[in-house]
Motif scaffolding. Structure first.
Motif, PDB file in Angstrom:
ATOM      1  N   CYS A 430       7.547   8.454   2.494  1.00  0.00           N
ATOM      2  CA  CYS A 430       8.597   8.330   1.493  1.00  0.00           C
ATOM      3  C   CYS A 430       8.229   7.274   0.455  1.00  0.00           C
ATOM      4  O   CYS A 430       7.516   6.313   0.770  1.00  0.00           O
ATOM      5  N   PRO A 431       8.724   7.418  -0.795  1.00  0.00           N
ATOM      6  CA  PRO A 431       9.609   8.496  -1.252  1.00  0.00           C
ATOM      7  C   PRO A 431       8.877   9.826  -1.373  1.00  0.00           C
ATOM      8  O   PRO A 431       7.680   9.833  -1.643  1.00  0.00           O
ATOM      9  N   PRO A 432       9.582  10.941  -1.162  1.00  0.00           N
ATOM     10  CA  PRO A 432       8.907  12.249  -1.221  1.00  0.00           C
ATOM     11  C   PRO A 432       8.458  12.565  -2.634  1.00  0.00           C
ATOM     12  O   PRO A 432       9.179  12.292  -3.591  1.00  0.00           O
ATOM     13  N   PRO A 433       7.255  13.109  -2.803  1.00  0.00           N
ATOM     14  CA  PRO A 433       6.828  13.530  -4.154  1.00  0.00           C
ATOM     15  C   PRO A 433       7.692  14.660  -4.674  1.00  0.00           C
ATOM     16  O   PRO A 433       8.270  15.433  -3.918  1.00  0.00           O
ATOM     17  N   GLY A 434       7.772  14.749  -5.992  1.00  0.00           N
ATOM     18  CA  GLY A 434       8.635  15.746  -6.598  1.00  0.00           C
ATOM     19  C   GLY A 434       8.276  17.170  -6.241  1.00  0.00           C
ATOM     20  O   GLY A 434       9.153  18.039  -6.183  1.00  0.00           O
TER      21      GLY A 434
END
Length: 564
Positions: A430-434
């Motif tokens: 995290c953060p998750p990629p778009g």
């Protein structure tokens, strides 16, 4: 112009368009990437070349016909149609100057990824059909609908290229020398027989394209062009195996007789429902299945078929009037005469008035608390459809605006939503990629244009602050549907975030979709000094800006109108 394409790349056409390099070639010529030296922008230029074997008179007639059709295509104003900027003349033949679309063709997508899901193919087919209907309304036929002429732009647009410039005089697919122009496997039977084409011919080609998109093979392709044309005319459609809910649309579009072919309006309705995650049993049939969207065609919108019956709140039955009590006989001997009769009549009238007042009071008390027959609060999704839609990760909702106080004849404006899940969950760092975060797609349809729609995506559990409202402008005489893409990158370090998101509209009518559940599981802590948190991304509520619907990663060189 010589056959050496490398030497042609530096040429300037019509004193204005400098050729930079070829984008693709086909039976009617080459498409070049070029630079407009006057306006300082890149464009696509189609170099039209006559087929071999035609005499000078036939070539001249063909060029005049193509030039007229190119100018006709320039009249089409639709975001799903490649814009024709100019028709230049060089060496006695036309050069078609068009918008340069950066992205991949549908043919390239299918070659790289394989067959599509029925839902994705239906969503793409709906956009192609919208472009075709806009062209047909302008009196222009395409005549060469195929995957190579459908472009998926980097910005998510689905664009149809080569309008009106793929046919020869008489609209036949075969020249006088027997050379096949275009792709015979996508020709309608009436065109293969040399008959005049119509809008139904483009619908047949759309059906073949959708069949190839979901099945991975073209239904009528054979070893030679002539055997392919024979199969188009005489062979039955091979039963699809992967089409699923799209099968009724394929069956309706691929009927040999153009008079029996599925109408464009009905095909658009069915594709819209399937693209939103629903199913249809037959052309014009009712919606079925657990994923059937709750949206429906609004009254007065005859272009999308008959309106399904709407559930109405039960109308309370007024209680029967209270019967008046019996009138007692007037006391006294008969000598009281007319005075007694008047007294009896007055008492009877008074009792009737009291009974009427009691009946009116009871009727007003039972007619509902909000004057709308017990209707649900505006903006809420129907309860009967929300549960199954949320369970499948797909949902839609509709709402109508209240009737206008004016005395005009137009129906009230309304908004219909179709929403489904693209990616329901994420598990990783995290953060998750778009490109991997939970993603959703929504289609917003208004009853009529022009209109301005205010919308937002909001989470149910408050995992992200409520974002600001955003606006979409629907131009007059423009398309009535717009696609909205959304991703959720909110997360909890070292834990799983489970929440739900929905699409809400507040203007010009209240509407909200069902909740679509998603989850984000963080297997690693966010590294110190690493990627910024969602709150720093600059989008409302810490959610990154919407990304286009899932399409293949485009090549760095624009394929443009590679279908030629």
């Amino acid at each position: 112009m010589s056959g050496n394409e490398g030497g042609d790349a530096a040429r300037v056409v019509a004193g204005r368009y400098r050729l930079l390099g070829p984008l693709g070639r086909g039976g009617m010529g080459i498409v070049w990437r070029a630079r407009d030296e006057v306006l300082g922008r890149e464009v696509a230029v189609k170099e039209v070349r006559a087929p071999a074997g035609l005499d000078a008179g036939e070539v001249a007639r063909m060029y005049r016909r193509l030039e007229r059709e190119a100018w006709a295509a320039a009249r089409i104003s639709h975001r799903g149609v490649v814009t024709v900027y100019d028709v230049a003349s060089e060496d006695g033949r036309p050069w078609i100057v068009m918008e340069l679309v950066r992205g991949l063709s549908l043919a390239e997508v299918l070659e790289g990824e394989g067959p599509m899901t029925p839902q994705r193919a239906a969503h793409l087919g709906e956009q192609v059909l919208a472009a075709l209907r806009s062209a047909h309304e302008a009196g222009v036929l395409h005549r060469d609908v195929k995957p190579a002429n459908v472009l998926i732009a980097n910005d998510g647009r689905v664009v149809l290229s080569d309008f009106g410039i793929a046919s020869l005089e008489g609209s036949s697919a075969i020249t006088m020398t027997g050379e096949v122009v275009g792709s015979p496997e996508f020709l309608a039977p009436e065109r293969a027989l040399g008959r005049d084409p119509g809008p139904e011919s483009d619908l047949w080609s759309l059906g073949v394209m959708l069949y190839a998109a979901v099945e991975g093979v073209s239904p009528f392709r054979r070893d030679t062009p002539l055997s392919t044309l024979h199969a188009v005319v005489d062979r039955e459609l091979p039963p699809p195996r992967r089409a699923g809910p799209l099968e009724p649309v394929l069956e309706g579009l691929l009927r040999k007789d153009p008079r029996e072919r599925l109408a464009a309006a009905e095909a658009a309705r069915m594709l819209r429902i399937i693209g939103a995650g629903g199913t249809v049993r037959a052309p014009g049939g009712p919606v079925s299945g657990p994923d059937a969207p709750t949206a429906f065609a609004h009254p007065g919108d005859g272009a999308y078929g008959p309106t399904p019956p709407m559930a109405t709140a039960p109308v309370p039955v007024p209680p029967p009037p209270v019967p008046p009590p019996p009138v007692p006989p007037a006391p006294g001997p008969s000598r009281q005469g007319s005075a007694g009769a008047v007294l009896v009549f007055g008492i009877a009238v008074l009792v009737l008035v009291l009974a009427l007042l009691v009946w009116l009071l009871l009727r007003n008390t039972g007619s509902g608390t909000d004057g709308a027959g017990g209707a649900a609060p505006p903006g809420s999704a129907p309860a009967s459809a929300s549960a199954p839609a949320a369970a499948s990760g797909q949902a839609s909702a509709s709402a109508s605006a209240s009737a206008s106080a004016s005395s005009g004849t137009e129906p009230p404006q309304s908004v219909t939503l179709y929403v489904h899940t693209v990616r329901p969950a994420y598990d990783g760092a995290c953060p998750p990629p778009g490109t991997l975060a939970p993603a959703f797609t929504g289609t917003v349809e208004v009853a009529r244009t022009p209109a301005v729609v205010e919308y937002r995506w909001i989470t149910r559990g408050g995992s992200a602050p409520a974002p600001d409202w955003q606006s979409i402008v629907y131009e007059a005489d423009g398309p009535r549907t717009r696609q909205l893409d959304h991703t959720e990158s909110g997360h909890r370090p070292g834990a799983t975030l489970a929440d739900a998101v929905r699409l809400e509209v507040r203007q010009p009518a209240l509407a909200a979709s069902a909740w679509l559940e998603f989850s984000v599981t963080c297997t690693k802590q966010t590294p110190t000094g690493g990627a910024s948190s969602p709150a720093a991304s600059g989008s409302p509520g810490g959610t990154p800006p919407p990304e286009p619907s899932p399409t293949p990663t485009p090549s760095p060189t624009p394929s443009g109108q590679a279908g030629a």
